[in-house]
Scaffold this motif. Structure first.
Motif, short mmCIF file in Angstrom:
data_model
loop_
_atom_site.label_atom_id
_atom_site.label_comp_id
_atom_site.label_asym_id
_atom_site.label_seq_id
_atom_site.Cartn_x
_atom_site.Cartn_y
_atom_site.Cartn_z
N TYR A 64 47.56 74.05 38.76
CA TYR A 64 46.44 73.13 38.92
C TYR A 64 46.40 72.24 37.69
O TYR A 64 46.45 72.72 36.56
CB TYR A 64 45.12 73.90 39.07
CG TYR A 64 43.99 73.05 39.61
CD1 TYR A 64 43.97 72.66 40.94
CD2 TYR A 64 42.93 72.65 38.79
CE1 TYR A 64 42.93 71.88 41.44
CE2 TYR A 64 41.89 71.88 39.29
CZ TYR A 64 41.89 71.50 40.62
OH TYR A 64 40.87 70.72 41.12
N VAL A 65 46.32 70.93 37.91
CA VAL A 65 46.47 69.97 36.83
C VAL A 65 45.20 69.13 36.70
O VAL A 65 44.72 68.57 37.68
CB VAL A 65 47.68 69.03 37.07
CG1 VAL A 65 47.93 68.16 35.85
CG2 VAL A 65 48.93 69.83 37.43
N ILE A 66 44.67 69.04 35.47
CA ILE A 66 43.49 68.22 35.18
C ILE A 66 43.94 67.06 34.28
O ILE A 66 44.61 67.28 33.27
CB ILE A 66 42.41 69.04 34.45
CG1 ILE A 66 41.99 70.25 35.30
CG2 ILE A 66 41.20 68.18 34.12
CD1 ILE A 66 41.10 71.24 34.58
N TYR A 157 45.89 70.22 42.78
CA TYR A 157 46.94 71.22 42.76
C TYR A 157 48.30 70.53 42.57
O TYR A 157 48.56 69.47 43.13
CB TYR A 157 46.94 72.04 44.05
CG TYR A 157 45.89 73.12 44.05
CD1 TYR A 157 46.15 74.37 43.48
CD2 TYR A 157 44.62 72.88 44.56
CE1 TYR A 157 45.18 75.35 43.45
CE2 TYR A 157 43.64 73.86 44.54
CZ TYR A 157 43.93 75.10 43.97
OH TYR A 157 42.96 76.07 43.92
N ARG A 158 49.15 71.18 41.81
CA ARG A 158 50.47 70.60 41.56
C ARG A 158 51.24 70.45 42.87
O ARG A 158 51.99 69.49 43.05
CB ARG A 158 51.25 71.48 40.58
CG ARG A 158 52.65 70.95 40.29
CD ARG A 158 53.34 71.64 39.17
NE ARG A 158 54.66 71.12 38.97
CZ ARG A 158 55.40 71.35 37.90
NH1 ARG A 158 54.91 72.11 36.93
NH2 ARG A 158 56.60 70.84 37.77
N SER A 159 51.08 71.38 43.78
CA SER A 159 51.78 71.30 45.06
C SER A 159 51.40 70.03 45.82
O SER A 159 52.23 69.45 46.54
CB SER A 159 51.48 72.53 45.92
OG SER A 159 50.09 72.68 46.13
N GLU A 162 53.22 67.16 44.20
CA GLU A 162 54.62 67.14 44.62
C GLU A 162 54.76 66.63 46.05
O GLU A 162 55.76 65.99 46.40
CB GLU A 162 55.21 68.54 44.48
CG GLU A 162 55.34 68.97 43.02
CD GLU A 162 55.71 70.44 42.85
OE1 GLU A 162 55.61 71.20 43.85
OE2 GLU A 162 56.09 70.82 41.72
N LYS A 163 53.77 66.88 46.88
CA LYS A 163 53.81 66.42 48.27
C LYS A 163 53.86 64.90 48.33
O LYS A 163 54.55 64.31 49.18
CB LYS A 163 52.59 66.94 49.03
CG LYS A 163 52.59 66.62 50.52
CD LYS A 163 51.37 67.21 51.21
CE LYS A 163 51.41 68.73 51.21
NZ LYS A 163 50.28 69.32 51.97
N VAL A 164 53.11 64.23 47.45
CA VAL A 164 53.08 62.75 47.45
C VAL A 164 54.07 62.16 46.45
O VAL A 164 54.15 60.95 46.28
CB VAL A 164 51.67 62.23 47.18
CG1 VAL A 164 50.69 62.77 48.21
CG2 VAL A 164 51.19 62.57 45.76
N ASN A 165 54.81 63.03 45.75
CA ASN A 165 55.82 62.65 44.76
C ASN A 165 55.22 62.09 43.48
O ASN A 165 55.81 61.24 42.81
CB ASN A 165 56.85 61.68 45.33
CG ASN A 165 58.17 61.74 44.57
OD1 ASN A 165 58.46 62.72 43.87
ND2 ASN A 165 58.98 60.70 44.71
N GLY A 166 54.02 62.53 43.12
CA GLY A 166 53.42 62.17 41.85
C GLY A 166 53.05 60.70 41.76
O GLY A 166 52.78 60.02 42.76
#
Length: 237
Positions: A64-66, A157-159, A162-166
């Motif tokens: 999880y990224v803030i 969430y990091r996942s 990654e789903k949208v490619n950052g």
């Protein structure tokens, strides 16, 4: 950094600072209350998207990224609030107060200034009211508007990242990389929650940059896109 819940790690996404910044971070690492990482890229212009992607793909170990910006002062419950707000299938954006030029100057020259509702020089004081129990009543504020939100106060969430490619690394120069990210997240069915009355932060004064016109074209030519090509991975390579 005083927080009721310390983050597991702090990663400084550095877009081309000079050696003085590197030296300062190294001096802080020994006594910093959690893992402190310096993620540097060379100065080749304003490349916030690349800088943040580099920090995520190279150094980030959490799920999880803030995100905050470099010109932000955090309320001591900021991390705790975001952790409580974390929900699968959602990303969170929060507001901020804006500090006047004079108050910002005083803060930067002194470590003893405490910010309160009666402090002069604070704009948008409603964004510094902490009543966390009211969050469920306000969490869907602005959910209808994909364009509302700022990357200086957001978490996901990091996942989902990654789903949208950052972040889209084709967005170079000031502006809209955060709005573009929100749009792709929501196009993937990841809902936006607004952190009112919690996750409080204060924005130090500085002159606002002018958004690069081409960034609007990249972000809004295809408003329905779910993924960028040049992000955490480069899909065209």
């Amino acid at each position: 950094m005083i927080q009721t819940r310390m983050p597991d790690e702090v990663i400084i996404a550095d877009d081309g600072s000079k050696d003085e910044t590197k030296t300062l971070i190294e001096s802080m690492q020994k006594d910093f209350p959690c893992k402190l990482v310096h993620a540097w890229i060379p100065d080749e212009g304003f490349r916030l998207a690349l800088s943040r992607n580099n920090a995520i793909r190279t150094y980030c170990t959490g799920d999880y990224v803030i995100f905050i910006d470099q010109d932000i002062i955090l309320d001591n419950k900021f991390i705790e609030d975001h952790e409580r707000l974390a929900t699968k299938g959602c990303f969170v954006i929060g507001g901020r107060t804006k500090l006047s030029a004079l108050l910002s100057k005083k803060i930067l020259s002194s470590k003893n200034i405490k910010l309160g509702l009666f402090t002069k020089g604070i704009i948008r004081k409603v964004n510094m009211v902490h009543i966390r129990c009211l969050f469920p009543l306000t969490s869907k504020m602005y959910s209808w508007n994909k364009l509302y939100g700022r990357g200086a106060n957001m978490a996901m969430y990091r996942s989902d990242l990654e789903k949208v490619n950052g972040f889209d690394e084709d967005i170079i120069g000031y502006g809209v990389e955060d709005i573009d990210l929100f749009n792709r997240l929501m196009n993937n069915g990841i809902n936006k929650k607004y952190a009112q009355f919690c996750a409080i932060e204060h924005h130090l004064y500085h002159k606002r940059g002018k958004v690069v016109e081409n960034n609007f074209k990249i972000a809004f030519t295809n408003k329905n896109r779910k993924r960028c090509k040049n992000g955490l991975t480069h899909d065209d390579k």
